[in-house]
Design an enzyme around this catalytic site. Structure first.
Site: not given
Ligand code: IDP
Length: 150
Positions: A49, A57, A85, A91, A102, A112, A126
């Site tokens: 990450y 977050f 995806r 997300t 999801r 999620n 990854e």
């Molecule tokens: P993705 O998993 O759909 O690709 P990303 O933007 O890469 O989304 O974010 C990674 C992970 O971080 C998300 O899957 C989720 O678990 C967490 N996340 C992303 N945005 C938020 C937020 O606004 N609040 C809390 N957790 C978040």
């Protein structure tokens, strides 16, 4: 064939959704290349990450992803990154459509259930974060001719 890294997150393992999630990719016609249950280390989580470092977050995300075992997988297929995806869904929990993983099972933006690579570069990075090259199994499934051509 394109490869992607998919991971059932700790909430998915705890909720008993590993087979349900794997099954969706298997039924779509993708090919399983590698899979294992593992505990994500602090270092692996931070590498995974990296792009979110400093976001509000981030700390909770690292805590969450290291909070219990995950089920890490490598899958391959034509255009699998885009297709997977779409199957995973948005997300933001409020935007994840029914029919997506999801949208069918998750009610939180952080918890999620599943991660999926968003580009070939991310997939390569990854996969290397969780698997050694000799863990990726190369084999042929003749049914592929009935999925991509014909
Ligand atoms: P993705 O998993 O759909 O690709 P990303 O933007 O890469 O989304 O974010 C990674 C992970 O971080 C998300 O899957 C989720 O678990 C967490 N996340 C992303 N945005 C938020 C937020 O606004 N609040 C809390 N957790 C978040």
């Amino acid at each position: 064939m394109e490869k992607t890294f998919l991971m059932v997150k700790p909430d998915g393992v705890q909720r008993g959704l590993v087979a349900e999630i794997m099954g969706r990719f298997e039924r779509r016609g993708f090919q399983l290349v590698a899979a294992k249950l593992l505990q994500v280390s602090q270092e692996q989580a931070e590498r995974h990450y990296e792009e979110h470092h400093g976001k509000p977050f981030y700390d909770n995300l690292i805590k969450f992803i290291t909070s219990g075992p995950v089920f890490a997988m490598v899958w391959e297929g034509d255009d699998i990154i885009t297709l997977s995806r779409t199957m995973i869904g948005k997300t933001n929990a409020a935007e994840a459509q029914p029919g997506t993983i999801r949208g069918d099972f998750a009610a939180s933006t952080r918890l999620n259930l599943i991660h999926g690579s968003d580009s070939p570069e991310s997939a390569e990075r990854e996969i290397a974060n969780y698997f050694s090259p000799d863990e990726l199994v190369v084999y042929t499934k003749t049914i592929q001719n009935w999925i991509y051509t014909g």
